[in-house]
Design a protein around this motif. Sequence first.
Motif, PDB file in Angstrom:
ATOM      1  N   GLU A 150       1.213  -1.508   0.084  1.00 42.74           N
ATOM      2  CA  GLU A 150       0.107  -0.233  -0.116  1.00 42.74           C
ATOM      3  C   GLU A 150       0.836   1.284  -0.075  1.00 42.74           C
ATOM      4  OE1 GLU A 150      -3.351   1.952   2.862  1.00 42.74           O
ATOM      5  OE2 GLU A 150      -3.050   0.026   3.034  1.00 42.74           O
ATOM      6  N   VAL A 153       2.006   1.717  -3.635  1.00 45.37           N
ATOM      7  CA  VAL A 153       1.580   2.441  -4.220  1.00 45.37           C
ATOM      8  C   VAL A 153       0.519   3.628  -4.365  1.00 45.37           C
ATOM      9  CG1 VAL A 153       1.015  -0.226  -5.438  1.00 45.37           C
ATOM     10  CG2 VAL A 153      -0.364   1.354  -3.772  1.00 45.37           C
ATOM     11  N   ALA A 157      -5.635   4.143  -4.323  1.00 44.32           N
ATOM     12  CA  ALA A 157      -5.181   2.896  -5.505  1.00 44.32           C
ATOM     13  C   ALA A 157      -6.403   2.160  -4.301  1.00 44.32           C
ATOM     14  CB  ALA A 157      -4.141   2.620  -5.808  1.00 44.32           C
ATOM     15  N   GLU A 158      -7.270   1.494  -4.825  1.00 41.31           N
ATOM     16  CA  GLU A 158      -7.984   0.497  -4.677  1.00 41.31           C
ATOM     17  C   GLU A 158      -7.432  -1.060  -3.828  1.00 41.31           C
ATOM     18  OE1 GLU A 158     -12.186  -0.208  -5.589  1.00 41.31           O
ATOM     19  OE2 GLU A 158     -10.797   0.961  -7.722  1.00 41.31           O
ATOM     20  N   ARG A 159      -7.563  -1.954  -3.581  1.00 42.00           N
ATOM     21  CA  ARG A 159      -6.939  -3.312  -3.794  1.00 42.00           C
ATOM     22  C   ARG A 159      -7.975  -4.395  -4.313  1.00 42.00           C
ATOM     23  NH1 ARG A 159      -2.860  -6.248   0.897  1.00 42.00           N
ATOM     24  NH2 ARG A 159      -2.004  -7.967  -0.398  1.00 42.00           N
ATOM     25  N   ASP A 163      -5.893 -12.323  -3.050  1.00 46.71           N
ATOM     26  CA  ASP A 163      -5.067 -11.900  -3.181  1.00 46.71           C
ATOM     27  C   ASP A 163      -4.140 -13.132  -1.698  1.00 46.71           C
ATOM     28  OD1 ASP A 163      -5.672 -10.878  -0.033  1.00 46.71           O
ATOM     29  OD2 ASP A 163      -4.289  -9.185  -0.685  1.00 46.71           O
ATOM     30  N   GLU A 254       1.731  -7.351   0.186  1.00 46.52           N
ATOM     31  CA  GLU A 254       1.502  -6.748  -1.524  1.00 46.52           C
ATOM     32  C   GLU A 254       0.117  -7.931  -2.105  1.00 46.52           C
ATOM     33  OE1 GLU A 254       5.163  -7.146   0.615  1.00 46.52           O
ATOM     34  OE2 GLU A 254       4.946  -9.137  -0.454  1.00 46.52           O
ATOM     35  N   TYR A 256      -2.163  -6.469  -6.029  1.00 44.85           N
ATOM     36  CA  TYR A 256      -2.374  -5.296  -6.876  1.00 44.85           C
ATOM     37  C   TYR A 256      -3.477  -4.306  -6.639  1.00 44.85           C
ATOM     38  CZ  TYR A 256       0.085  -9.277  -9.736  1.00 44.85           C
ATOM     39  OH  TYR A 256       1.302 -10.282 -10.077  1.00 44.85           O
ATOM     40  N   TYR A 257      -2.904  -3.706  -6.676  1.00 42.40           N
ATOM     41  CA  TYR A 257      -3.499  -2.305  -6.566  1.00 42.40           C
ATOM     42  C   TYR A 257      -4.305  -1.251  -8.201  1.00 42.40           C
ATOM     43  CZ  TYR A 257      -2.731  -2.056  -1.989  1.00 42.40           C
ATOM     44  OH  TYR A 257      -2.288  -3.120  -0.559  1.00 42.40           O
ATOM     45  N   SER A 259      -6.303   1.876  -9.766  1.00 41.94           N
ATOM     46  CA  SER A 259      -6.841   3.688 -10.444  1.00 41.94           C
ATOM     47  C   SER A 259      -6.865   3.511 -11.079  1.00 41.94           C
ATOM     48  CB  SER A 259      -5.731   4.401  -8.960  1.00 41.94           C
ATOM     49  OG  SER A 259      -4.457   4.031  -9.780  1.00 41.94           O
TER      50      SER A 259
END
Length: 280
Positions: A150, A153, A157-159, A163, A254, A256-257, A259
């Motif tokens: 977080e 990035v 940004a939204e996760r 995950d 970690e 993926y984010y 936006s």
Amino acid sequence: MAKLLPPLTWFRSFEAAARTLSFTAAAEEIGLTQSAVSQQVKSLEMRLGTALFIRHPRSLALTDAGRKLLPEVGSALEALAAAAGRADASAPGDVLTVATSVSVAQWVIAPNLADFTTRNPEISVRLLSAIWPDDFHASQADVQVRFGSEKQVGRGAERLWPDRLVALKAPTLAGDPFDLPLIEAVGTSSGWKTWFDKQGVQRQPAVFVDTFGMALQLAVHGSGVALISEFLAKHAMITGLVESAHDSTVDCNEGYYLSADASNPAAALFRDWLLEQISV
């Protein structure tokens, strides 16, 4: 035959670490974990046959070889960045620009993109393969899908879920993580060591790669068991390219984010469409 050059990523990790004299600071700058930067530098040292750093308990120092290499690598990276900037023709204003890692483009967007273009024939899409954090900054993309923590990035940004890391193999490959070769995607704080700690045993990976996408590709081809982000592997699992090799999973710090430019209607449509695809 000309000798093959080491991967550019190794040079990038070396340059950042040599400039900051810190694997941790280099990792934060280029969007990798400290262990990934350290391993890439070690790989470069092994390829060149010389030590580039003197590793003290809490600091780094350059060797003579490292001091000589740094300005040359720095100049080369600057030249490459300038050349890329000159060659990158800007897309027309009515084209939706999506910057993402190759892994996401290959395993998440590509299998579903025809659905988006069918629904929105008036929108042209330009996919940019972005690797380093400054690639995303320079791209001025309307939509970004980035991998990292977080902190890396940035805000807004939204996760993307799920995950967890799941153990996957080709359906034709018999066995499980306790006896098959292990494929490790470096650059994350969780991996096979974390997975096997839960099982109370230890095994070492046989193959190391620098992205989840490549690890997944190797698993599809029967090279072993890969520990992959469940988000990235969803299409491959649904279509039967891979299957679960074990029920146990591990959390990944970690992820993926996503936006998107809220002022761009096409970007908002793509964001909503992508979230719809991964929720199915």
